[in-house]
Design a protein around this motif. Structure first.
Motif, PDB file in Angstrom:
ATOM      1  N   MET A  93     -31.075  -8.188 -23.814  1.00  0.00           N
ATOM      2  CA  MET A  93     -30.126  -7.081 -23.921  1.00  0.00           C
ATOM      3  C   MET A  93     -29.678  -6.599 -22.551  1.00  0.00           C
ATOM      4  O   MET A  93     -28.501  -6.300 -22.330  1.00  0.00           O
ATOM      5  N   SER A 113     -33.456   0.695 -19.123  1.00  0.00           N
ATOM      6  CA  SER A 113     -32.093   1.185 -18.856  1.00  0.00           C
ATOM      7  C   SER A 113     -32.100   2.281 -17.797  1.00  0.00           C
ATOM      8  O   SER A 113     -31.212   2.353 -16.952  1.00  0.00           O
ATOM      9  N   SER A 162     -26.586   0.395 -23.102  1.00  0.00           N
ATOM     10  CA  SER A 162     -27.729  -0.070 -23.886  1.00  0.00           C
ATOM     11  C   SER A 162     -28.626   1.089 -24.304  1.00  0.00           C
ATOM     12  O   SER A 162     -29.257   1.051 -25.359  1.00  0.00           O
ATOM     13  N   MET A 203     -22.745  -2.301 -33.411  1.00  0.00           N
ATOM     14  CA  MET A 203     -24.183  -2.525 -33.444  1.00  0.00           C
ATOM     15  C   MET A 203     -24.752  -2.329 -34.848  1.00  0.00           C
ATOM     16  O   MET A 203     -25.644  -3.077 -35.277  1.00  0.00           O
ATOM     17  N   THR A 258     -22.941  -8.645 -28.715  1.00  0.00           N
ATOM     18  CA  THR A 258     -22.430  -8.771 -27.354  1.00  0.00           C
ATOM     19  C   THR A 258     -21.230  -7.865 -27.128  1.00  0.00           C
ATOM     20  O   THR A 258     -21.109  -7.216 -26.083  1.00  0.00           O
ATOM     21  N   GLY A 276     -18.883   0.927 -29.986  1.00  0.00           N
ATOM     22  CA  GLY A 276     -20.094   0.165 -29.732  1.00  0.00           C
ATOM     23  C   GLY A 276     -21.141   0.397 -30.806  1.00  0.00           C
ATOM     24  O   GLY A 276     -21.816  -0.534 -31.252  1.00  0.00           O
ATOM     25  N   THR A 316     -27.341  -9.246 -21.013  1.00  0.00           N
ATOM     26  CA  THR A 316     -26.068  -9.255 -21.733  1.00  0.00           C
ATOM     27  C   THR A 316     -25.210  -8.068 -21.326  1.00  0.00           C
ATOM     28  O   THR A 316     -24.003  -8.198 -21.117  1.00  0.00           O
ATOM     29  N   ARG A 317     -25.835  -6.907 -21.197  1.00  0.00           N
ATOM     30  CA  ARG A 317     -25.096  -5.706 -20.790  1.00  0.00           C
ATOM     31  C   ARG A 317     -24.444  -5.901 -19.420  1.00  0.00           C
ATOM     32  O   ARG A 317     -23.287  -5.520 -19.211  1.00  0.00           O
ATOM     33  N   ASP A 321     -16.286   2.544 -21.399  1.00  0.00           N
ATOM     34  CA  ASP A 321     -17.181   2.741 -22.524  1.00  0.00           C
ATOM     35  C   ASP A 321     -16.452   3.404 -23.681  1.00  0.00           C
ATOM     36  O   ASP A 321     -15.684   4.349 -23.512  1.00  0.00           O
ATOM     37  N   LEU A 354     -22.285  -4.214 -26.707  1.00  0.00           N
ATOM     38  CA  LEU A 354     -22.774  -3.899 -25.375  1.00  0.00           C
ATOM     39  C   LEU A 354     -21.650  -3.816 -24.346  1.00  0.00           C
ATOM     40  O   LEU A 354     -21.832  -3.259 -23.269  1.00  0.00           O
ATOM     41  N   THR A 390     -21.388  -8.533 -19.822  1.00  0.00           N
ATOM     42  CA  THR A 390     -20.203  -8.146 -20.582  1.00  0.00           C
ATOM     43  C   THR A 390     -19.210  -7.354 -19.755  1.00  0.00           C
ATOM     44  O   THR A 390     -18.065  -7.181 -20.172  1.00  0.00           O
TER      45      THR A 390
END
Length: 305
Positions: A167, A115, A245, A13, A237, A9, A170-171, A4, A240, A174
């Motif tokens: 979302m 999440s 998220s 975004m 994308t 990120g 996608t998370r 991360d 993420l 990725t």
């Protein structure tokens, strides 16, 4: 697995939030004359063709050998993406750009809950409170009046529900597939499905299935929507890929002031005093998340707030 990088990120975004309202504006311009299936077909065709050369050069045939689980997730992502565009199309057809986007922003609060309970990401009190404040700002912007717009006010809520799933999926993806491959495969899945539906189903069932040859400026709208949508969702994308998220969800509120500005420039929709105050609250909530991330540069985003 990509580690991360929450600030990267967040930057990506915010870029997504600045770009995507231009695509929404083009969809609104087309909603009166171009059937929704034609909009979707051009949107995903552009996505596929723009990204395919890169994938073929970078991945060769390896991108065709993903597991069935990955293709299942791709299918869910593609369906929710297309459904979200459909909801936005009809929402924009009946409501101003800023109102439609703002109503749809019930989704970050939903995303935080998903999440926490499904993805296992920590949702601290600062994120939760900030998202609630951002949502209050959203209500101040949109000043919802469901009596005035009827059931069509539910379209942006439908967009929010589909976007939560989009979302979340996608998370997950990725962490296993690069963003460009995700976008390319999703595009091809959508094009094949849309062509099948438009060939098999008749516009007498629903006028959205009609084949209509674009005329004049409609070509600009369709091609522009495809290019902008592809670029914007690539930013989304990749974002993420680098941040949870739960961290990125409040950032999405920044799309509202961008949408309000674009709606003013293109459609002459000016917010009143209360809406302007709501935009300030929304932007402040997003900036606060950035401030919190900067205070904890060495920690994972899930521990930062």
């Amino acid at each position: 697995m990509t580690s991360d990088k929450p600030l990267l990120g967040i930057f990506l975004m915010i870029s997504f939030c600045a770009v995507i309202p231009f695509g929404d504006a083009l969809i609104k311009l087309m909603s009166a004359s171009v059937p929704i299936m034609m909009v979707l077909l051009f949107r995903f065709t552009a996505q596929s063709l723009l990204l395919l050369p890169y994938v073929l050069f970078k991945k060769g045939r390896a991108w065709l050998r993903y597991s069935r689980r990955i293709y299942f997730l791709l299918a869910i992502r593609t369906i929710t993406h297309a459904a979200g565009i459909v909801g936005m199309y009809f929402g924009l057809k009946y409501m101003p750009l800023a109102d439609t986007v703002a109503i749809a922003f019930i989704f970050p609060l939903l995303m935080l809950l998903v999440s926490h309970f499904y993805l296992g990401e920590h949702v601290g009190p600062h994120r939760l409170i900030t998202s609630i404040i951002g949502f209050v700002g959203t209500l101040m912007v949109v000043q919802p009046n469901f009596v005035a717009v009827g059931l069509n006010a539910l379209w942006p809520i439908f967009v929010a529900l589909t976007f939560v799933v989009f979302m979340m999926v996608t998370r997950k993806m990725t962490r296993e597939i690069d963003p460009v491959s995700i976008q390319t495969l999703s595009g091809f899945m959508a094009v094949i499905t849309l062509l099948f539906c438009m060939l098999v189903l008749d516009d007498r069932i629903w006028d959205g299935f009609a084949w209509v040859m674009p005329q004049g400026v409609q070509w600009v709208y369709l091609i522009g929507s495809g290019i902008i949508g592809t670029f914007a969702h690539l930013l989304f994308t990749v974002a993420l890929r680098y941040a949870p998220s739960a961290t990125l969800a409040p950032m999405q509120y920044l799309e509202i002031p961008f949408a309000t500005f674009i709606g003013w420039i293109i459609f002459s929709d000016l917010p009143n005093f209360l809406a302007t105050l709501g935009i300030a609250v929304t932007v402040g909530a997003g900036l606060y998340i950035i401030y919190r991330e900067q205070r904890a540069p060495g920690k994972e985003a899930s521990e930062a707030v």
